[in-house]
Design an enzyme around this catalytic site. Sequence first.
Site, PDB file in Angstrom:
ATOM      1  N   GLY A 231      -1.067  -1.863   5.445  1.00 53.60           N
ATOM      2  CA  GLY A 231      -0.889  -1.031   6.644  1.00 53.60           C
ATOM      3  C   GLY A 231      -1.654  -1.601   7.833  1.00 53.60           C
ATOM      4  O   GLY A 231      -2.742  -2.156   7.679  1.00 53.60           O
ATOM      5  N   GLY A 232      -1.085  -1.481   9.013  1.00 61.84           N
ATOM      6  CA  GLY A 232      -1.762  -1.926  10.236  1.00 61.84           C
ATOM      7  C   GLY A 232      -2.015  -3.413  10.219  1.00 61.84           C
ATOM      8  O   GLY A 232      -1.119  -4.215  10.009  1.00 61.84           O
ATOM      9  N   ASP A 233      -3.270  -3.782  10.424  1.00 63.56           N
ATOM     10  CA  ASP A 233      -3.674  -5.189  10.356  1.00 63.56           C
ATOM     11  C   ASP A 233      -4.410  -5.421   9.027  1.00 63.56           C
ATOM     12  O   ASP A 233      -5.244  -4.595   8.630  1.00 63.56           O
ATOM     13  CB  ASP A 233      -4.616  -5.515  11.523  1.00 63.56           C
ATOM     14  CG  ASP A 233      -5.053  -6.963  11.460  1.00 63.56           C
ATOM     15  OD1 ASP A 233      -4.317  -7.821  11.975  1.00 63.56           O
ATOM     16  OD2 ASP A 233      -6.114  -7.244  10.849  1.00 63.56           O
TER      17      ASP A 233
ATOM     18  N   THR B 169      -2.590  -2.916  14.524  1.00 68.02           N
ATOM     19  CA  THR B 169      -3.455  -1.954  13.839  1.00 68.02           C
ATOM     20  C   THR B 169      -3.233  -0.524  14.337  1.00 68.02           C
ATOM     21  O   THR B 169      -2.991  -0.309  15.533  1.00 68.02           O
ATOM     22  CB  THR B 169      -4.935  -2.345  13.995  1.00 68.02           C
ATOM     23  OG1 THR B 169      -5.715  -1.320  13.393  1.00 68.02           O
ATOM     24  CG2 THR B 169      -5.364  -2.475  15.451  1.00 68.02           C
TER      25      THR B 169
ATOM     26  N   LYS C 217      -2.769   2.828  -2.185  1.00 71.53           N
ATOM     27  CA  LYS C 217      -4.165   2.976  -1.896  1.00 71.53           C
ATOM     28  C   LYS C 217      -4.286   3.968  -0.771  1.00 71.53           C
ATOM     29  O   LYS C 217      -3.680   3.807   0.262  1.00 71.53           O
ATOM     30  CB  LYS C 217      -4.636   1.619  -1.377  1.00 71.53           C
ATOM     31  CG  LYS C 217      -6.055   1.299  -1.664  1.00 71.53           C
ATOM     32  CD  LYS C 217      -6.317   0.067  -0.891  1.00 71.53           C
ATOM     33  CE  LYS C 217      -7.313  -0.834  -1.492  1.00 71.53           C
ATOM     34  NZ  LYS C 217      -7.622  -1.909  -0.558  1.00 71.53           N
TER      35      LYS C 217
ATOM     36  N   MET D 223     -10.061   6.709   8.840  1.00 73.80           N
ATOM     37  CA  MET D 223     -10.484   7.227   7.532  1.00 73.80           C
ATOM     38  C   MET D 223     -11.546   8.324   7.660  1.00 73.80           C
ATOM     39  O   MET D 223     -12.525   8.348   6.914  1.00 73.80           O
ATOM     40  CB  MET D 223     -11.046   6.088   6.666  1.00 73.80           C
ATOM     41  CG  MET D 223      -9.997   5.034   6.365  1.00 73.80           C
ATOM     42  SD  MET D 223     -10.613   3.756   5.276  1.00 73.80           S
ATOM     43  CE  MET D 223     -11.545   2.747   6.401  1.00 73.80           C
TER      44      MET D 223
ATOM     45  N   ASP E 107       0.836  -1.196   0.000  1.00 67.28           N
ATOM     46  CA  ASP E 107       0.000   0.000   0.000  1.00 67.28           C
ATOM     47  C   ASP E 107       0.873   1.249   0.000  1.00 67.28           C
ATOM     48  O   ASP E 107       2.059   1.196   0.308  1.00 67.28           O
ATOM     49  CB  ASP E 107      -0.844   0.049   1.294  1.00 67.28           C
ATOM     50  CG  ASP E 107      -1.929  -1.003   1.302  1.00 67.28           C
ATOM     51  OD1 ASP E 107      -2.123  -1.648   0.264  1.00 67.28           O
ATOM     52  OD2 ASP E 107      -2.570  -1.166   2.362  1.00 67.28           O
TER      53      ASP E 107
HETATM   54  N1  SAH Z   1      -5.632  -1.831   8.160  1.00 65.41           N
HETATM   55  C1  SAH Z   1      -5.227  -0.547   8.672  1.00 65.41           C
HETATM   56  C2  SAH Z   1      -6.266   0.522   8.455  1.00 65.41           C
HETATM   57  C3  SAH Z   1      -6.481   0.834   7.004  1.00 65.41           C
HETATM   58  S1  SAH Z   1      -7.573   2.166   6.763  1.00 65.41           S
HETATM   59  C4  SAH Z   1      -4.883  -0.691  10.167  1.00 65.41           C
HETATM   60  O1  SAH Z   1      -5.152  -1.719  10.770  1.00 65.41           O
HETATM   61  O2  SAH Z   1      -4.305   0.238  10.719  1.00 65.41           O
HETATM   62  C5  SAH Z   1      -6.476   3.547   6.704  1.00 65.41           C
HETATM   63  C6  SAH Z   1      -6.697   4.447   7.908  1.00 65.41           C
HETATM   64  O3  SAH Z   1      -5.913   4.003   8.998  1.00 65.41           O
HETATM   65  C7  SAH Z   1      -6.278   5.874   7.704  1.00 65.41           C
HETATM   66  O4  SAH Z   1      -7.269   6.616   7.034  1.00 65.41           O
HETATM   67  C8  SAH Z   1      -6.097   6.342   9.115  1.00 65.41           C
HETATM   68  O5  SAH Z   1      -7.327   6.650   9.717  1.00 65.41           O
HETATM   69  C9  SAH Z   1      -5.561   5.108   9.790  1.00 65.41           C
HETATM   70  N2  SAH Z   1      -4.090   5.147   9.897  1.00 65.41           N
HETATM   71  C10 SAH Z   1      -3.210   4.310   9.333  1.00 65.41           C
HETATM   72  N3  SAH Z   1      -1.951   4.628   9.674  1.00 65.41           N
HETATM   73  C11 SAH Z   1      -2.046   5.683  10.511  1.00 65.41           C
HETATM   74  C12 SAH Z   1      -1.094   6.473  11.225  1.00 65.41           C
HETATM   75  N4  SAH Z   1       0.214   6.222  11.165  1.00 65.41           N
HETATM   76  N5  SAH Z   1      -1.552   7.499  11.969  1.00 65.41           N
HETATM   77  C13 SAH Z   1      -2.863   7.771  12.065  1.00 65.41           C
HETATM   78  N6  SAH Z   1      -3.796   7.053  11.415  1.00 65.41           N
HETATM   79  C14 SAH Z   1      -3.389   6.021  10.651  1.00 65.41           C
END
Ligand code: SAH
Length: 460
Positions: free
Chosen positions: A89-91, A119, A58, A166, A36
Amino acid sequence: MPKGKVYLVGAGPGDVELITLKGYKLLCQADVVLHDHLIPAELLQLAKPGAEIISVGKFAGQHTMRQDRINALLIEKAKEHKTVLRLKGGDPFLFGRGGEEAEACAEAGVDFEVVPGITSALAVPSYAGIPPTHRDFTPNVAIVTGHRKEGKEIEIPNAGTIIFLMGVSNIQKIVNSLLGAGWPPQAKIAAVENGTLYNQRVITGTLEDFVQIIQDAGLSTPAIFIVGQVVELHEKLNWFGKKPRILVLGTNPERYMHLGTIVHRPIVECVDLEDYSEFDVTLKDLRRFNWLIFTSSNGVRFFFTRLHRNGLDTRALGAMKVAAIGKATAQQLMNYGILADLVPEWESSAGLLEEFSKLDMQNKRVLIPRATMAPSELPRGLIERGAEVEEAPVYQTVETEPADVDFDHIDHILFTSGSTVRAFTKKFGRVPSHIKAYCLGRPTQTEAAKHGIEAEIITN
Ligand code: SAH
């Protein structure tokens, strides 16, 4: 031929080190990495040499590649018998359509595994010093997307803390929905932008003034919102915001992690010399030296690489004594089977010279393998003590283009060598006035002073 497989891997929220051990190992092995937009470049650099790296970028509704195309690509690459890493990103299963990608694999009969990630929904509040649950405030938390299709309302679940992802472009709608669901106008809310990264910002307010506050602050993505009484804890528990942010321009940044949040932007790189013929002659007859002195771990690495290229190994050092400046240098020597005879407590040329003052250095032959353009303090001091010194360049530093850095979010700059000082001033000119400069060792400080930079010495 091994069967292809897709791994849906969570990369964590931003701080590179928040990937799981399993995710990291897979990243080092994968043939193809589809990632991503938000995945940090430092993480992608961990992929094996030659791995195919594809950005499917994305972010908030803007897709470089359509979801069906991403799914098709995952399947296509796996069917070429490749190990495919889908780095998200994240989970992978919390928003971001990881579930759909797994479904596509299942439907195509492609093997897949999911490696959960940390996440942002939970890690970002942690880095803001806001525990999503707390016995004194709330026993539950809800995670909600602030991104809804046109015309659709944001449903507010019944929970003591609500975390919105988001939501940046929808903040007015989020606030209205919260008020509509019975939250009081004085309820606390926080935005955390660039969570877990050096440029993290935490902005707090109440539902009645928040939209204006974040507009004035110019909030941008990525950001999460946290609503609830737990937001009050931010000031007390703001551990990450209190760490100094240190820009490190040289190599081996891990060494400085205890000093603060390290922002690594290498501006120099250590590379081979064009011509080793002179050094190769030196290597053929190492036994004539009484002392071998290493001033950096890079020096150790390049010295032994060249030694091995000449068909020699550690035995070529014979009974010669070995000294090292710095624990990291001594540690690197251990990797080549050498326990340094002398490592000064004070990690600098001056510290080493002080130790040599206690020894008889008269007519002792000393070899110092190091970078071209190295400072003269050490060889000069040894000559003053009666030694015969041979300086042997074993590598050179070349300037590289550093990735962007936002100086507004930097507190200190650490210059680790004269070459980092020179490269920095060439690229950026001056050190911004709010930033305090530090140097590793006196020769680096002297070089900084030459460039008009006032810097304090730190010992590692
Ligand atoms: N799967 C991801 C989320 C994807 S949606 C997870 O588990 O984290 C993408 C959203 O994640 C962004 O719009 C924002 O709200 C949040 N996000 C991701 N990285 C971030 C960061 N470093 N700081 C703040 N918000 C973040």
